[in-house]
Design an enzyme around this catalytic site. Structure first.
Site, PDB file in Angstrom:
ATOM      1  CE  LYS A 132      56.465  57.248 -85.095  1.00 33.71           C
ATOM      2  NZ  LYS A 132      56.061  58.217 -84.041  1.00 33.71           N
ATOM      3  CE  LYS A 191      46.455  54.147 -83.568  1.00 31.66           C
ATOM      4  NZ  LYS A 191      45.487  54.223 -82.434  1.00 31.66           N
ATOM      5  CE  LYS A 241      47.916  57.119 -76.683  1.00 36.27           C
ATOM      6  NZ  LYS A 241      48.155  56.214 -77.823  1.00 36.27           N
ATOM      7  CG  ASP A 287      54.043  53.164 -82.867  1.00 32.08           C
ATOM      8  OD1 ASP A 287      52.826  53.369 -82.716  1.00 32.08           O
ATOM      9  OD2 ASP A 287      54.886  54.059 -82.937  1.00 32.08           O
TER      10      ASP A 287
END
Length: 292
Positions: A12, A17, A43, A128
């Site tokens: 998530k 991570k 990102k 996610d």
């Protein structure tokens, strides 16, 4: 290694991570493996701490520019780790997973990975939502092992349970299987026990617990992994142990995820236990003890 090892690490957003993945890559490179890390998060920050905080042009950037120089998507980081960022669509346009699809097609169809010949390729994937491009490492069996990073936060475990559903769905058609769970930011006994119980309930295994440490944050503010920024720390040794376990791990689990209602009931029980442990610790401190 005689055979290239390809793994994917899911988790998530905000769970640590990419921090875990980058430290794993750094630890593996220190052991002597040639590592490629492919950031599959829109990102575009998966590899930043491998490059002193500097971002790199993404695969999607290269495609949009019309360049045919596919080697330009490979950038060297700490200890010669090969860094790639898939990137994503322009804001407000298209699917966020499109960058992963484009990156994997570019790397595979043009022989980029074979040209650089890494011993291990690590795909750092946002966990996610396990659909579209995000599911490719599982669905196509691109990664022989899937790892998931989670904390004791219920929504993080909820995301892991969804990941397990994806692994189970594609397990019969050559999809990637689970190598193990990585418990992250563990500071209390009950947090560890919660993740361990989730693992047992889903017929999987925890490969490592990574403790919460301010050293990680300090190193990231310096644009470094803990392996580079604090190599003598206990935290760095945890990441090295994780690297040794991953490289030697032959386990491939087909998870048995919870149904949504069962997961909610299970989660409620554990949240109460965590709150009780926290309450006991606070009362211990107020009474002049050391707490938990």
């Amino acid at each position: 290694m005689s055979k290239r090892k390809q793994i994917a690490i899911y988790g998530k957003g905000g769970i640590g991570k990419s921090t875990t993945t980058s430290n794993l890559s750094a630890a593996l490179s220190d052991i002597g493996y040639k590592v490629m890390q492919v950031g599959c998060d829109p990102k575009n920050d998966s590899t930043n701490t491998l490059r002193h905080g500097k971002s790199i042009p993404t695969v999607m950037d290269t495609i949009r520019s019309g360049s045919n120089d596919f080697s330009s998507v490979i950038h060297e980081g700490y200890n010669d780790i090969l860094c790639v960022e898939a990137g994503g669509p322009e804001p407000g346009v298209g699917c966020a997973g499109r960058g992963i699809i484009a990156a994997i097609e570019l790397l595979d169809n043009n022989g980029v990975i074979d040209e650089y010949d890494p011993d291990i390729v690590i795909y750092d994937v946002l966990g996610d939502v396990v659909c579209g491009g995000f599911a490719i490492p599982i669905r196509q069996g691109l990664a022989e092992q899937i790892y998931t990073v989670t904390s004791s936060d219920y929504m993080a475990i909820y995301a892991v349970n969804n990941l397990f559903k994806g692994i189970l769905k594609y397990s019969g058609s050559g999809g990637g299987l689970l190598g193990g769970i990585i418990g992250n930011s563990i500071s209390k006994i009950a947090q560890r026990e919660m993740i361990q119980d989730f693992s047992q309930q889903t017929e999987t295994e925890v490969i490592e617990y990574v403790p919460r440490s301010p050293i990680v944050t300090r190193c990231e503010l310096d644009g470094k992994t803990t392996i580079e920024g604090a190599p003598e720390s206990e935290q760095a040794e945890v990441y090295r142990e994780l690297a040794r376990k991953v490289i030697n791990n032959k386990q491939k689990f087909i998870p048995r995820p919870f149904d949504v209602d069962d997961l909610s009931d299970w989660g409620s029980t554990w949240v109460n236990k965590l709150l009780l442990e926290q309450k006991t610790a606070i009362e211990g401190i107020q009474d002049g003890g050391t707490g938990v």
